[in-house]
Design a protein around this motif. Structure first.
Motif, short mmCIF file in Angstrom:
data_model
loop_
_atom_site.label_atom_id
_atom_site.label_comp_id
_atom_site.label_asym_id
_atom_site.label_seq_id
_atom_site.Cartn_x
_atom_site.Cartn_y
_atom_site.Cartn_z
N ALA A 18 0.84 -1.21 0.00
CA ALA A 18 0.00 0.00 0.00
C ALA A 18 0.87 1.25 0.00
N LEU A 19 1.92 1.27 0.84
CA LEU A 19 2.82 2.42 0.87
C LEU A 19 3.51 2.58 -0.49
N GLY A 20 3.90 1.48 -1.10
CA GLY A 20 4.49 1.53 -2.43
C GLY A 20 3.54 2.13 -3.45
N LYS A 21 2.29 1.71 -3.39
CA LYS A 21 1.28 2.22 -4.32
C LYS A 21 1.03 3.72 -4.09
N TYR A 22 0.91 4.13 -2.83
CA TYR A 22 0.72 5.56 -2.54
C TYR A 22 1.92 6.38 -3.01
N THR A 23 3.11 5.84 -2.81
CA THR A 23 4.32 6.54 -3.25
C THR A 23 4.31 6.72 -4.76
N ASP A 24 4.03 5.64 -5.48
CA ASP A 24 4.04 5.70 -6.94
C ASP A 24 2.88 6.50 -7.51
N ASP A 25 1.67 6.23 -7.01
CA ASP A 25 0.47 6.82 -7.60
C ASP A 25 0.18 8.23 -7.09
N VAL A 26 0.28 8.43 -5.79
CA VAL A 26 -0.09 9.73 -5.23
C VAL A 26 1.10 10.69 -5.23
N LEU A 27 2.20 10.29 -4.56
CA LEU A 27 3.34 11.21 -4.45
C LEU A 27 3.95 11.50 -5.81
N PHE A 28 4.46 10.46 -6.48
CA PHE A 28 5.14 10.69 -7.75
C PHE A 28 4.17 10.78 -8.93
N GLY A 29 2.96 10.30 -8.74
CA GLY A 29 1.95 10.40 -9.79
C GLY A 29 1.22 11.73 -9.74
N ASP A 30 0.53 12.00 -8.64
CA ASP A 30 -0.28 13.21 -8.54
C ASP A 30 0.52 14.44 -8.08
N VAL A 31 1.16 14.35 -6.94
CA VAL A 31 1.81 15.53 -6.34
C VAL A 31 2.92 16.07 -7.25
N TRP A 32 3.80 15.21 -7.71
CA TRP A 32 4.93 15.67 -8.53
C TRP A 32 4.50 16.15 -9.91
N LYS A 33 3.29 15.84 -10.32
CA LYS A 33 2.84 16.25 -11.66
C LYS A 33 1.89 17.45 -11.63
N ARG A 34 1.66 18.01 -10.45
CA ARG A 34 0.81 19.19 -10.37
C ARG A 34 1.45 20.33 -11.17
N PRO A 35 0.62 21.18 -11.79
CA PRO A 35 1.17 22.20 -12.69
C PRO A 35 1.78 23.43 -11.99
N GLY A 36 1.61 23.58 -10.70
CA GLY A 36 2.05 24.80 -10.03
C GLY A 36 3.56 24.99 -9.95
N LEU A 37 4.32 23.91 -9.98
CA LEU A 37 5.78 23.98 -9.97
C LEU A 37 6.32 23.00 -11.01
N SER A 38 7.43 23.35 -11.59
CA SER A 38 8.08 22.44 -12.54
C SER A 38 8.75 21.31 -11.74
N PRO A 39 9.03 20.18 -12.39
CA PRO A 39 9.76 19.12 -11.70
C PRO A 39 11.11 19.62 -11.15
N ARG A 40 11.77 20.51 -11.88
CA ARG A 40 13.03 21.08 -11.43
C ARG A 40 12.84 21.83 -10.11
N ASP A 41 11.82 22.68 -10.06
CA ASP A 41 11.55 23.44 -8.84
C ASP A 41 11.14 22.53 -7.70
N ARG A 42 10.34 21.53 -7.98
CA ARG A 42 9.94 20.57 -6.94
C ARG A 42 11.17 19.85 -6.40
N SER A 43 12.12 19.54 -7.27
CA SER A 43 13.35 18.90 -6.81
C SER A 43 14.13 19.81 -5.87
N LEU A 44 14.26 21.08 -6.21
CA LEU A 44 14.98 22.01 -5.32
C LEU A 44 14.29 22.12 -3.96
N VAL A 45 12.97 22.21 -3.97
CA VAL A 45 12.23 22.29 -2.71
C VAL A 45 12.41 21.01 -1.91
N THR A 46 12.31 19.87 -2.57
CA THR A 46 12.43 18.59 -1.89
C THR A 46 13.82 18.39 -1.31
N VAL A 47 14.85 18.65 -2.11
CA VAL A 47 16.22 18.50 -1.62
C VAL A 47 16.47 19.44 -0.44
#
Length: 112
Positions: A18-47
């Motif tokens: 379940a945690l694997g699915k949430y990680t893949d589908d919600v975190l990297f699927g939904d959250v990381w693909k939201r249009p408000g920040l680019s993947p580059r910007d999300r990476s800087l925030v995350t790091v």
């Protein structure tokens, strides 16, 4: 030689599906693909967050992901240097060591 990249294998799926699915589908699927920040910007925030919170286990994966998302090595080092004054010298010192290993691994992969 492998023609296609091997898909990322979630490290949780074998013991916590379940945690694997949430990680893949919600975190990297939904959250990381939201249009408000680019993947580059999300990476800087995350790091930045991982460094500030001394999340050493997650730093290598996300530093590599940041490089893949267009963050330069110089930008990662500048981020760490900047965080030394806001998050503390020890976390910055640790992050430099992690970045060094990530850069070395990336260089080794380029040579293969």
């Amino acid at each position: 030689m492998i023609d296609k990249p091997v898909p990322h294998r979630n490290p949780f799926s074998d013991i916590a599906p379940a945690l694997g699915k949430y990680t893949d589908d919600v975190l990297f699927g939904d959250v990381w693909k939201r249009p408000g920040l680019s993947p580059r910007d999300r990476s800087l925030v995350t790091v930045s967050s991982l460094i500030s919170n001394y999340r050493v286990n997650e730093m290598p994966f996300h530093m590599k992901r940041a490089l893949d998302n267009g963050v330069t090595r110089d930008e990662l080092i500048e981020t760490i240097t900047h965080l030394a004054f806001y998050a503390g010298w020890p976390v910055a010192s640790t992050a430099i060591g992690v970045a060094r290993k990530v850069f070395e691994q990336a260089d080794a992969e380029k040579k293969e």
